[in-house]
Design a protein around this motif. Structure first.
Motif, PDB file in Angstrom:
ATOM      1  N   ALA A 151       3.211  10.052  -6.763  1.00 61.55           N
ATOM      2  CA  ALA A 151       4.131  11.087  -6.298  1.00 61.55           C
ATOM      3  C   ALA A 151       5.092  11.486  -7.407  1.00 61.55           C
ATOM      4  O   ALA A 151       5.413  12.671  -7.583  1.00 61.55           O
ATOM      5  CB  ALA A 151       4.920  10.584  -5.085  1.00 61.55           C
ATOM      6  N   PHE A 152       5.553  10.497  -8.187  1.00 63.47           N
ATOM      7  CA  PHE A 152       6.469  10.770  -9.291  1.00 63.47           C
ATOM      8  C   PHE A 152       5.805  11.661 -10.345  1.00 63.47           C
ATOM      9  O   PHE A 152       6.379  12.667 -10.792  1.00 63.47           O
ATOM     10  CB  PHE A 152       6.919   9.455  -9.913  1.00 63.47           C
ATOM     11  N   PHE A 153       4.584  11.307 -10.747  1.00 57.87           N
ATOM     12  CA  PHE A 153       3.893  12.095 -11.765  1.00 57.87           C
ATOM     13  C   PHE A 153       3.574  13.500 -11.253  1.00 57.87           C
ATOM     14  O   PHE A 153       3.645  14.475 -12.005  1.00 57.87           O
ATOM     15  CB  PHE A 153       2.614  11.387 -12.213  1.00 57.87           C
TER      16      PHE A 153
ATOM     17  N   GLY B  27       0.807  -1.215   0.000  1.00 55.13           N
ATOM     18  CA  GLY B  27       0.000   0.000   0.000  1.00 55.13           C
ATOM     19  C   GLY B  27       0.842   1.267   0.000  1.00 55.13           C
ATOM     20  O   GLY B  27       0.516   2.233  -0.700  1.00 55.13           O
ATOM     21  N   ILE B  28       1.923   1.269   0.771  1.00 59.47           N
ATOM     22  CA  ILE B  28       2.792   2.446   0.812  1.00 59.47           C
ATOM     23  C   ILE B  28       3.459   2.662  -0.543  1.00 59.47           C
ATOM     24  O   ILE B  28       3.523   3.784  -1.059  1.00 59.47           O
ATOM     25  CB  ILE B  28       3.850   2.305   1.911  1.00 59.47           C
ATOM     26  N   LEU B  29       3.950   1.596  -1.147  1.00 60.34           N
ATOM     27  CA  LEU B  29       4.654   1.730  -2.422  1.00 60.34           C
ATOM     28  C   LEU B  29       3.709   2.106  -3.571  1.00 60.34           C
ATOM     29  O   LEU B  29       4.172   2.571  -4.614  1.00 60.34           O
ATOM     30  CB  LEU B  29       5.407   0.441  -2.753  1.00 60.34           C
ATOM     31  N   GLU B  30       2.407   1.920  -3.395  1.00 60.86           N
ATOM     32  CA  GLU B  30       1.454   2.334  -4.418  1.00 60.86           C
ATOM     33  C   GLU B  30       1.477   3.851  -4.630  1.00 60.86           C
ATOM     34  O   GLU B  30       1.051   4.341  -5.677  1.00 60.86           O
ATOM     35  CB  GLU B  30       0.032   1.912  -4.031  1.00 60.86           C
TER      36      GLU B  30
ATOM     37  N   SER C 144       0.613  14.579  -0.252  1.00 60.60           N
ATOM     38  CA  SER C 144      -0.222  15.280  -1.230  1.00 60.60           C
ATOM     39  C   SER C 144      -0.666  14.418  -2.414  1.00 60.60           C
ATOM     40  O   SER C 144      -1.746  14.661  -2.956  1.00 60.60           O
ATOM     41  CB  SER C 144       0.499  16.533  -1.735  1.00 60.60           C
ATOM     42  N   PRO C 145       0.113  13.403  -2.871  1.00 60.52           N
ATOM     43  CA  PRO C 145      -0.398  12.572  -3.969  1.00 60.52           C
ATOM     44  C   PRO C 145      -1.611  11.720  -3.594  1.00 60.52           C
ATOM     45  O   PRO C 145      -2.279  11.182  -4.472  1.00 60.52           O
ATOM     46  CB  PRO C 145       0.805  11.674  -4.317  1.00 60.52           C
TER      47      PRO C 145
ATOM     48  N   CYS D 181      11.331   9.999  -5.073  1.00 57.57           N
ATOM     49  CA  CYS D 181       9.962   9.701  -4.636  1.00 57.57           C
ATOM     50  C   CYS D 181       9.908   8.340  -3.927  1.00 57.57           C
ATOM     51  O   CYS D 181       9.293   8.200  -2.863  1.00 57.57           O
ATOM     52  CB  CYS D 181       9.014   9.704  -5.825  1.00 57.57           C
ATOM     53  N   ARG D 182      10.539   7.357  -4.527  1.00 58.87           N
ATOM     54  CA  ARG D 182      10.531   6.015  -3.930  1.00 58.87           C
ATOM     55  C   ARG D 182      11.263   6.020  -2.597  1.00 58.87           C
ATOM     56  O   ARG D 182      10.842   5.355  -1.646  1.00 58.87           O
ATOM     57  CB  ARG D 182      11.167   5.011  -4.888  1.00 58.87           C
TER      58      ARG D 182
END
Length: 211
Positions: free
Chosen positions: A36-38, A28-31, A154-155, A83-84
């Motif tokens: 966040a990247f975009f 879930g966290i890595l989703e 924020s994402p 981001c990652r």
């Protein structure tokens, strides 16, 4: 067990849930990495840097479009890595602290709790997040807390919208940067701390009833 919707039920965590819960937390966290990247790549500062780097690659490569692409891709790769890194660091800390022993951290203290939602079929239910949040709100009410605080990045637009619909308001916002030398350019993933009355978080020093 509290059945909150036909598609799922909410119950208290059991020790047998530990492995599944940690796995779901990890996934879930890595989703949030790609959103966040975009979001970061759409930032005007990052767009400007990407264009500048691509132009530099084009010039240094002797009018090579391929080199321009490589330079731009390298910048995008750095943004993705940052981001990652933000989410992986948060996940690692949590998995090695409170999530490492949920039973001891949450259930052995009467003022803490941890709930698990079980689906009764394969259909996805949009109400799951709000029902879990209401469960937490009811728990806080029963124990006389006056404020509940949550933190989101924020994402997580859907989560922010859900909290706002439940009466939460944003109280704190800050930026997180990975590389000190690139603070002008790298990552604008914002963590927003939001609160709602009439509940209280253990992080607040002053209990103030809001009516």
């Amino acid at each position: 067990t509290c059945t909150c919707h036909i598609n799922f039920s909410i119950r208290e965590f059991q020790p047998a849930d530990q492995h599944v819960v940690m796995s779901m937390f990890h996934e879930g966290i890595l989703e949030h990495v790609y959103p966040a990247f975009f979001k970061a790549m759409s930032n005007s500062d990052h767009i400007g840097v990407a264009l500048s780097i691509s132009v530099a690659g084009y010039i240094l490569g002797g009018s090579s479009y391929f080199q321009a692409f490589l330079f731009g891709a390298a910048w995008a790769g750095l943004i993705y890595y940052c981001c990652r890194e933000i989410y992986e660091e948060y996940m690692t800390v949590r998995l090695n602290t409170d999530m490492a022993n949920i039973q001891a951290t949450y259930l052995e203290n009467p003022d803490n709790s941890f709930w698990v939602a079980e689906r009764e079929d394969e259909r996805f239910d949009d109400n799951l997040g709000s029902q879990l949040t209401r469960k937490a709100l009811d728990f806080c009410k029963e124990r006389g807390f006056s404020r509940l605080s949550v933190a989101v990045s924020s994402p997580q637009a859907a989560a922010i919208s859900m909290f706002q619909k439940l009466g939460f308001i944003q109280t704190i916002s800050h930026h997180r940067f990975v590389f000190p030398l690139l603070t002008c350019f790298v990552i604008h993933v914002t963590s927003a701390k939001v609160t709602t009355s009439p509940f209280h978080s253990v992080y607040n020093e002053e209990l103030k009833k809001i009516t």
